[in-house]
Write a protein that holds these residues in place. Structure first.
Motif, PDB file in Angstrom:
ATOM      1  N   LEU A   4       0.831  -1.194   0.000  1.00 64.33           N
ATOM      2  CA  LEU A   4       0.000   0.000   0.000  1.00 64.33           C
ATOM      3  C   LEU A   4       0.867   1.246   0.000  1.00 64.33           C
ATOM      4  CD1 LEU A   4      -2.723   1.445   0.192  1.00 64.33           C
ATOM      5  CD2 LEU A   4      -2.555   1.262   2.686  1.00 64.33           C
ATOM      6  N   ARG A   5       1.863   1.277   0.850  1.00 63.52           N
ATOM      7  CA  ARG A   5       2.727   2.453   0.922  1.00 63.52           C
ATOM      8  C   ARG A   5       3.532   2.648  -0.351  1.00 63.52           C
ATOM      9  NH1 ARG A   5       4.620   1.980   7.323  1.00 63.52           N
ATOM     10  NH2 ARG A   5       2.690   2.896   8.158  1.00 63.52           N
ATOM     11  N   GLU A   6       3.944   1.550  -0.989  1.00 62.64           N
ATOM     12  CA  GLU A   6       4.636   1.660  -2.271  1.00 62.64           C
ATOM     13  C   GLU A   6       3.707   2.281  -3.319  1.00 62.64           C
ATOM     14  OE1 GLU A   6       5.874  -2.277  -3.149  1.00 62.64           O
ATOM     15  OE2 GLU A   6       7.669  -2.199  -1.905  1.00 62.64           O
ATOM     16  N   ALA A   7       2.434   1.843  -3.292  1.00 63.47           N
ATOM     17  CA  ALA A   7       1.455   2.368  -4.245  1.00 63.47           C
ATOM     18  C   ALA A   7       1.190   3.850  -3.990  1.00 63.47           C
ATOM     19  CB  ALA A   7       0.153   1.577  -4.138  1.00 63.47           C
ATOM     20  N   LEU A   8       1.108   4.242  -2.741  1.00 58.89           N
ATOM     21  CA  LEU A   8       0.859   5.644  -2.407  1.00 58.89           C
ATOM     22  C   LEU A   8       1.998   6.541  -2.889  1.00 58.89           C
ATOM     23  CD1 LEU A   8      -0.650   5.340   1.198  1.00 58.89           C
ATOM     24  CD2 LEU A   8      -1.872   5.700  -0.962  1.00 58.89           C
ATOM     25  N   LYS A   9       3.218   6.040  -2.827  1.00 60.19           N
ATOM     26  CA  LYS A   9       4.356   6.820  -3.318  1.00 60.19           C
ATOM     27  C   LYS A   9       4.247   7.044  -4.828  1.00 60.19           C
ATOM     28  CE  LYS A   9       7.636   5.275   0.249  1.00 60.19           C
ATOM     29  NZ  LYS A   9       8.861   4.462   0.523  1.00 60.19           N
ATOM     30  N   VAL A  10       3.813   6.001  -5.553  1.00 58.03           N
ATOM     31  CA  VAL A  10       3.643   6.137  -7.002  1.00 58.03           C
ATOM     32  C   VAL A  10       2.574   7.174  -7.310  1.00 58.03           C
ATOM     33  CG1 VAL A  10       2.922   4.953  -9.111  1.00 58.03           C
ATOM     34  CG2 VAL A  10       4.420   3.788  -7.485  1.00 58.03           C
ATOM     35  N   LEU A  11       1.440   7.099  -6.612  1.00 57.83           N
ATOM     36  CA  LEU A  11       0.342   8.032  -6.849  1.00 57.83           C
ATOM     37  C   LEU A  11       0.714   9.455  -6.444  1.00 57.83           C
ATOM     38  CD1 LEU A  11      -2.593   5.762  -5.625  1.00 57.83           C
ATOM     39  CD2 LEU A  11      -2.024   6.352  -7.987  1.00 57.83           C
ATOM     40  N   ALA A  12       1.566   9.572  -5.435  1.00 58.45           N
ATOM     41  CA  ALA A  12       2.043  10.899  -5.047  1.00 58.45           C
ATOM     42  C   ALA A  12       2.930  11.487  -6.140  1.00 58.45           C
ATOM     43  CB  ALA A  12       2.805  10.819  -3.726  1.00 58.45           C
ATOM     44  N   ALA A  13       3.773  10.640  -6.745  1.00 57.18           N
ATOM     45  CA  ALA A  13       4.638  11.096  -7.840  1.00 57.18           C
ATOM     46  C   ALA A  13       3.810  11.533  -9.047  1.00 57.18           C
ATOM     47  CB  ALA A  13       5.608   9.991  -8.240  1.00 57.18           C
ATOM     48  N   GLU A  14       2.636  10.930  -9.216  1.00 53.12           N
ATOM     49  CA  GLU A  14       1.739  11.291 -10.316  1.00 53.12           C
ATOM     50  C   GLU A  14       0.909  12.530 -10.002  1.00 53.12           C
ATOM     51  OE1 GLU A  14      -0.652   7.907 -11.270  1.00 53.12           O
ATOM     52  OE2 GLU A  14       1.037   6.702 -11.985  1.00 53.12           O
ATOM     53  N   GLY A  15       0.978  13.000  -8.761  1.00 51.98           N
ATOM     54  CA  GLY A  15       0.216  14.180  -8.376  1.00 51.98           C
ATOM     55  C   GLY A  15      -1.216  13.898  -7.986  1.00 51.98           C
ATOM     56  N   LEU A  16      -1.552  12.618  -7.778  1.00 52.36           N
ATOM     57  CA  LEU A  16      -2.934  12.261  -7.438  1.00 52.36           C
ATOM     58  C   LEU A  16      -3.202  12.298  -5.942  1.00 52.36           C
ATOM     59  CD1 LEU A  16      -3.598   9.342  -9.946  1.00 52.36           C
ATOM     60  CD2 LEU A  16      -4.194  11.753 -10.165  1.00 52.36           C
ATOM     61  N   ILE A  17      -2.170  12.116  -5.135  1.00 51.27           N
ATOM     62  CA  ILE A  17      -2.327  12.216  -3.695  1.00 51.27           C
ATOM     63  C   ILE A  17      -1.202  13.062  -3.121  1.00 51.27           C
ATOM     64  CG2 ILE A  17      -3.444   9.930  -3.567  1.00 51.27           C
ATOM     65  CD1 ILE A  17      -0.887   8.938  -2.203  1.00 51.27           C
ATOM     66  N   ASP A  18      -1.436  13.564  -1.923  1.00 53.57           N
ATOM     67  CA  ASP A  18      -0.419  14.317  -1.201  1.00 53.57           C
ATOM     68  C   ASP A  18       0.049  13.492  -0.015  1.00 53.57           C
ATOM     69  OD1 ASP A  18      -0.709  16.608  -2.850  1.00 53.57           O
ATOM     70  OD2 ASP A  18      -2.480  17.216  -1.700  1.00 53.57           O
ATOM     71  N   LEU A  19       1.354  13.412   0.168  1.00 54.76           N
ATOM     72  CA  LEU A  19       1.941  12.728   1.324  1.00 54.76           C
ATOM     73  C   LEU A  19       2.609  13.773   2.206  1.00 54.76           C
ATOM     74  CD1 LEU A  19       3.608   9.565  -0.289  1.00 54.76           C
ATOM     75  CD2 LEU A  19       1.531   9.641   1.096  1.00 54.76           C
ATOM     76  N   ALA A  20       2.135  13.876   3.451  1.00 54.94           N
ATOM     77  CA  ALA A  20       2.687  14.857   4.385  1.00 54.94           C
ATOM     78  C   ALA A  20       3.257  14.139   5.601  1.00 54.94           C
ATOM     79  CB  ALA A  20       1.606  15.840   4.821  1.00 54.94           C
ATOM     80  N   PRO A  21       4.452  14.526   6.066  1.00 53.82           N
ATOM     81  CA  PRO A  21       5.044  13.898   7.252  1.00 53.82           C
ATOM     82  C   PRO A  21       4.102  13.986   8.454  1.00 53.82           C
ATOM     83  CG  PRO A  21       6.634  15.333   6.165  1.00 53.82           C
ATOM     84  CD  PRO A  21       5.311  15.584   5.503  1.00 53.82           C
ATOM     85  N   ASN A  22       3.925  12.849   9.112  1.00 53.89           N
ATOM     86  CA  ASN A  22       3.092  12.750  10.317  1.00 53.89           C
ATOM     87  C   ASN A  22       1.603  13.021  10.070  1.00 53.89           C
ATOM     88  OD1 ASN A  22       5.490  12.345  11.904  1.00 53.89           O
ATOM     89  ND2 ASN A  22       5.811  14.567  11.921  1.00 53.89           N
ATOM     90  N   ARG A  23       1.225  13.190   8.812  1.00 52.31           N
ATOM     91  CA  ARG A  23      -0.190  13.436   8.517  1.00 52.31           C
ATOM     92  C   ARG A  23      -0.749  12.411   7.541  1.00 52.31           C
ATOM     93  NH1 ARG A  23      -1.153  19.597   7.031  1.00 52.31           N
ATOM     94  NH2 ARG A  23      -3.302  18.814   7.123  1.00 52.31           N
ATOM     95  N   GLY A  24       0.115  11.614   6.948  1.00 51.22           N
ATOM     96  CA  GLY A  24      -0.340  10.565   6.053  1.00 51.22           C
ATOM     97  C   GLY A  24      -0.692  11.069   4.665  1.00 51.22           C
ATOM     98  N   ALA A  25      -1.547  10.299   3.991  1.00 58.03           N
ATOM     99  CA  ALA A  25      -1.901  10.573   2.597  1.00 58.03           C
ATOM    100  C   ALA A  25      -3.312  11.131   2.484  1.00 58.03           C
ATOM    101  CB  ALA A  25      -1.785   9.292   1.774  1.00 58.03           C
ATOM    102  N   SER A  26      -3.492  12.024   1.525  1.00 57.53           N
ATOM    103  CA  SER A  26      -4.819  12.552   1.227  1.00 57.53           C
ATOM    104  C   SER A  26      -4.931  12.768  -0.276  1.00 57.53           C
ATOM    105  CB  SER A  26      -5.074  13.865   1.973  1.00 57.53           C
ATOM    106  OG  SER A  26      -4.115  14.841   1.607  1.00 57.53           O
ATOM    107  N   ILE A  27      -6.163  12.747  -0.788  1.00 55.08           N
ATOM    108  CA  ILE A  27      -6.391  12.935  -2.218  1.00 55.08           C
ATOM    109  C   ILE A  27      -6.085  14.382  -2.590  1.00 55.08           C
ATOM    110  CG2 ILE A  27      -8.052  12.736  -4.095  1.00 55.08           C
ATOM    111  CD1 ILE A  27      -7.332  10.096  -2.713  1.00 55.08           C
ATOM    112  N   SER A  28      -5.293  14.570  -3.637  1.00 54.92           N
ATOM    113  CA  SER A  28      -4.893  15.917  -4.047  1.00 54.92           C
ATOM    114  C   SER A  28      -6.099  16.738  -4.497  1.00 54.92           C
ATOM    115  CB  SER A  28      -3.880  15.854  -5.191  1.00 54.92           C
ATOM    116  OG  SER A  28      -2.670  15.296  -4.760  1.00 54.92           O
TER     117      SER A  28
END
Length: 251
Positions: free
Chosen positions: A69-93
């Motif tokens: 899951l975390r590997e997938a979230l990194k890919v989606l973050a690189a695509e600009g579809l989600i935001d990854l913030a330290p200590n706040r997790g992932a959210s939809i861009s």
């Protein structure tokens, strides 16, 4: 007694050539499947822009561990579809109104250029595949199948871009298009928009058949700018998407 390989070298005849060193084939990675599934959920509005993703709930729902899951979230973050913030997790861009406007304007130019090049370089087989996708899209429209309609619609645009045979153009196109897919999907949620898009696609097919690059470029540019105009009223002035963006209408 010398072996045959040494004898060959002594006489100037090449010996046996060792096989090339090839990389081992990897089995499909689980996170690739997860990436595709989550990307589709974002495009189809299952997750609203700004939604915070709960890793534990996603793992339970998808039946996977946190590593893929975390590997997938990194890919989606690189695509600009989600935001990854330290200590706040992932959210939809969430795209601002300015980002939406500028991205659609840029995409209209990229698609227009793709159309011009495609008319010069497309093969008969590629054109036949695009026409088959078009007929499949029409069948989905008749059945009010928006996901099926959209997937074929997008594949037509992608095949035109691919037929342009320009690697730099394709890389830029894919990067921008990933961020716009959810908005492009939602721009078709009204029956009138579906029908307008179908007419545009029929014009695209005719221009491709005629190898008329200028005509296809004009249709594609207008098509994208109309999508921009359909989406912008759904985006509020403070950069957050309005609630009616997520509502299913008469489609």
């Amino acid at each position: 007694m010398q072996n045959s390989y040494n004898d060959d070298r002594a006489t100037g005849v090449a010996g046996p050539i060792p096989p090339p060193s090839l990389p081992r084939l990897e089995r499909p990675r689980l996170h690739d499947t997860v990436v595709g599934h989550l990307r589709q959920c974002i495009v189809e509005g299952v997750f609203a822009p700004g939604t915070k993703l709960n890793e534990r709930e996603l793992c339970d729902t998808l039946g996977i561990s946190r590593t893929p899951l975390r590997e997938a979230l990194k890919v989606l973050a690189a695509e600009g579809l989600i935001d990854l913030a330290p200590n706040r997790g992932a959210s939809i861009s969430r795209m601002s109104e300015a980002e939406v406007r500028e991205s659609f304007e840029l995409m209209s130019g990229l698609e227009a250029f793709s159309g011009e090049l495609a008319c010069e370089r497309i093969t008969a087989a590629e054109l036949a595949q695009i026409k088959a996708l078009h007929y499949g899209m029409l069948a989905c429209r008749a059945q009010n199948d928006l996901p099926g309609y959209y997937s074929r619609n997008q594949e037509i645009h992608d095949r035109i871009n691919e037929a342009a045979r320009n690697g730099a153009l394709r890389q830029t196109y894919q990067s921008i298009n990933r961020r716009l897919q959810a908005l492009r999907f939602r721009s078709n949620q009204q029956s009138g928009k579906w029908d307008d898009a179908v007419e545009d696609h029929e014009e695209m097919i005719r221009a491709l058949e005629a190898r008329d690059g200028k005509r296809l470029a004009a249709v594609l540019k207008r098509h994208l700018l109309e999508k921009r105009d359909a989406v912008l009223p759904l985006v509020s002035g403070d950069g957050t998407e309005a609630k009616n963006l997520l509502k299913t209408t008469d489609a």
